[in-house]
Scaffold this motif. Structure first.
Motif, PDB file in Angstrom:
ATOM      1  N   PRO A  12       0.790  -1.234   0.000  1.00  0.00           N
ATOM      2  CA  PRO A  12       0.000   0.000   0.000  1.00  0.00           C
ATOM      3  C   PRO A  12       0.825   1.288   0.000  1.00  0.00           C
ATOM      4  CG  PRO A  12      -0.962  -1.578   1.496  1.00  0.00           C
ATOM      5  CD  PRO A  12       0.352  -2.156   1.045  1.00  0.00           C
ATOM      6  N   LEU A  16       0.427   4.021  -2.953  1.00  0.00           N
ATOM      7  CA  LEU A  16       0.001   5.398  -2.685  1.00  0.00           C
ATOM      8  C   LEU A  16       1.034   6.400  -3.196  1.00  0.00           C
ATOM      9  CD1 LEU A  16      -1.452   4.969   0.904  1.00  0.00           C
ATOM     10  CD2 LEU A  16      -2.732   5.723  -1.123  1.00  0.00           C
ATOM     11  N   ILE A  28      -6.626  11.691  -3.979  1.00  0.00           N
ATOM     12  CA  ILE A  28      -6.634  10.230  -4.005  1.00  0.00           C
ATOM     13  C   ILE A  28      -7.931   9.762  -3.354  1.00  0.00           C
ATOM     14  CG2 ILE A  28      -5.452   8.119  -3.266  1.00  0.00           C
ATOM     15  CD1 ILE A  28      -3.693   9.776  -5.041  1.00  0.00           C
ATOM     16  N   VAL A  30      -9.831   6.846  -1.667  1.00  0.00           N
ATOM     17  CA  VAL A  30      -9.401   5.630  -0.981  1.00  0.00           C
ATOM     18  C   VAL A  30     -10.581   4.891  -0.357  1.00  0.00           C
ATOM     19  CG1 VAL A  30      -7.103   6.530  -0.510  1.00  0.00           C
ATOM     20  CG2 VAL A  30      -8.898   6.830   1.180  1.00  0.00           C
ATOM     21  N   LYS A  31     -10.419   3.589  -0.277  1.00  0.00           N
ATOM     22  CA  LYS A  31     -11.387   2.737   0.410  1.00  0.00           C
ATOM     23  C   LYS A  31     -10.599   1.800   1.321  1.00  0.00           C
ATOM     24  CE  LYS A  31     -15.050  -0.635  -0.223  1.00  0.00           C
ATOM     25  NZ  LYS A  31     -14.463  -1.895   0.210  1.00  0.00           N
ATOM     26  N   LEU A  73      -4.373   2.865   7.430  1.00  0.00           N
ATOM     27  CA  LEU A  73      -4.268   3.541   6.146  1.00  0.00           C
ATOM     28  C   LEU A  73      -4.420   5.048   6.345  1.00  0.00           C
ATOM     29  CD1 LEU A  73      -4.032   3.555   3.086  1.00  0.00           C
ATOM     30  CD2 LEU A  73      -6.474   3.007   2.968  1.00  0.00           C
ATOM     31  N   LEU A  77      -1.702   7.894   5.172  1.00  0.00           N
ATOM     32  CA  LEU A  77      -2.033   9.054   4.345  1.00  0.00           C
ATOM     33  C   LEU A  77      -1.638  10.353   5.039  1.00  0.00           C
ATOM     34  CD1 LEU A  77      -5.479   7.768   3.108  1.00  0.00           C
ATOM     35  CD2 LEU A  77      -3.558   8.346   1.610  1.00  0.00           C
ATOM     36  N   TRP A  90      -6.946  13.556   0.164  1.00  0.00           N
ATOM     37  CA  TRP A  90      -7.563  12.254  -0.015  1.00  0.00           C
ATOM     38  C   TRP A  90      -9.002  12.323   0.476  1.00  0.00           C
ATOM     39  CZ3 TRP A  90      -9.256   9.884   4.444  1.00  0.00           C
ATOM     40  CH2 TRP A  90      -8.664  10.302   5.629  1.00  0.00           C
ATOM     41  N   GLU A  92     -12.399   9.537   1.325  1.00  0.00           N
ATOM     42  CA  GLU A  92     -12.860   8.155   1.448  1.00  0.00           C
ATOM     43  C   GLU A  92     -14.055   7.933   0.536  1.00  0.00           C
ATOM     44  OE1 GLU A  92     -13.837   4.935   4.946  1.00  0.00           O
ATOM     45  OE2 GLU A  92     -14.154   7.051   5.377  1.00  0.00           O
ATOM     46  N   ALA A  99     -12.639   3.983  -6.249  1.00  0.00           N
ATOM     47  CA  ALA A  99     -11.384   4.255  -5.544  1.00  0.00           C
ATOM     48  C   ALA A  99     -10.173   4.223  -6.476  1.00  0.00           C
ATOM     49  CB  ALA A  99     -11.194   3.233  -4.434  1.00  0.00           C
ATOM     50  N   PHE A 101      -7.400   3.870  -4.855  1.00  0.00           N
ATOM     51  CA  PHE A 101      -6.643   2.970  -3.990  1.00  0.00           C
ATOM     52  C   PHE A 101      -7.612   2.284  -3.047  1.00  0.00           C
ATOM     53  CE2 PHE A 101      -4.549   1.921  -0.085  1.00  0.00           C
ATOM     54  CZ  PHE A 101      -3.440   1.242  -0.539  1.00  0.00           C
ATOM     55  N   SER A 102      -7.592   0.957  -3.038  1.00  0.00           N
ATOM     56  CA  SER A 102      -8.509   0.187  -2.204  1.00  0.00           C
ATOM     57  C   SER A 102      -7.770  -0.980  -1.562  1.00  0.00           C
ATOM     58  CB  SER A 102      -9.651  -0.338  -3.078  1.00  0.00           C
ATOM     59  OG  SER A 102     -10.496  -1.179  -2.334  1.00  0.00           O
TER      60      SER A 102
END
Length: 151
Positions: A12, A16, A28, A30-31, A73, A77, A90, A92, A99, A101-102
């Motif tokens: 991760p 990222l 970004i 994210v999840k 996470l 971040l 970022w 959510e 996403a 990034f997940s």
């Protein structure tokens, strides 16, 4: 961490930083903010390995090299946002498809114990999450300026 011919599934933090430093994404999506792991900076891992190699008679066949602290996470971040000259936001999102990034939160685990490495090898991690990310970002940015990164 970097991709090689034998390793192409990156963790991760690498993924990222690729979005942020290489792709220059400003936001970004994210999840999986509750995802946690015990992250270890490469210099601490190397220090633990050298401690094992230098030990006269290691008592155990296996040692954990870790910082012995879980970081989420969200903490990762935030640590990246605190690096000078690294600018991004970022947010959510609920769905994987939305996403950038997940990560799956289903496999939560506690931090790795370094009790044996500490007691038998004298290992003590020197880098916390923030310092490790700062050093990694610095390496990444310098490598990009030299034309060595990304591969």
């Amino acid at each position: 961490e970097r991709p090689t011919r034998s390793r192409n599934l990156m963790g991760p933090i690498y993924r990222l930083l690729h979005h942020i430093l290489t792709e220059k994404k400003e936001i970004i999506k994210v999840k999986g903010l509750a995802y946690v792991r015990d992250w270890t900076f490469v210099m601490d891992t190397a220090k633990c390995l050298v401690s094992g190699l230098d030990a006269k008679e290691p008592l155990s066949p296996l040692y954990n090299a870790s910082c012995e602290v879980n970081s989420s996470l969200e903490e990762i971040l935030t640590a990246i946002q605190e690096v000078p000259e690294v600018n991004f936001e970022w947010e959510e999102v609920e769905m994987d498809k939305d996403a950038d990034f997940s990560v799956k939160v289903s496999s939560l685990r506690g931090p790795l114990s370094i009790k044996k490495a500490r007691e038998e090898l004298g290992f003590k991690p020197q880098y916390d999450l923030k310092q490790g990310i700062l050093e990694y970002c610095d390496w990444w940015k310098k490598s990009m300026k030299k034309g060595l990164w990304p591969p």
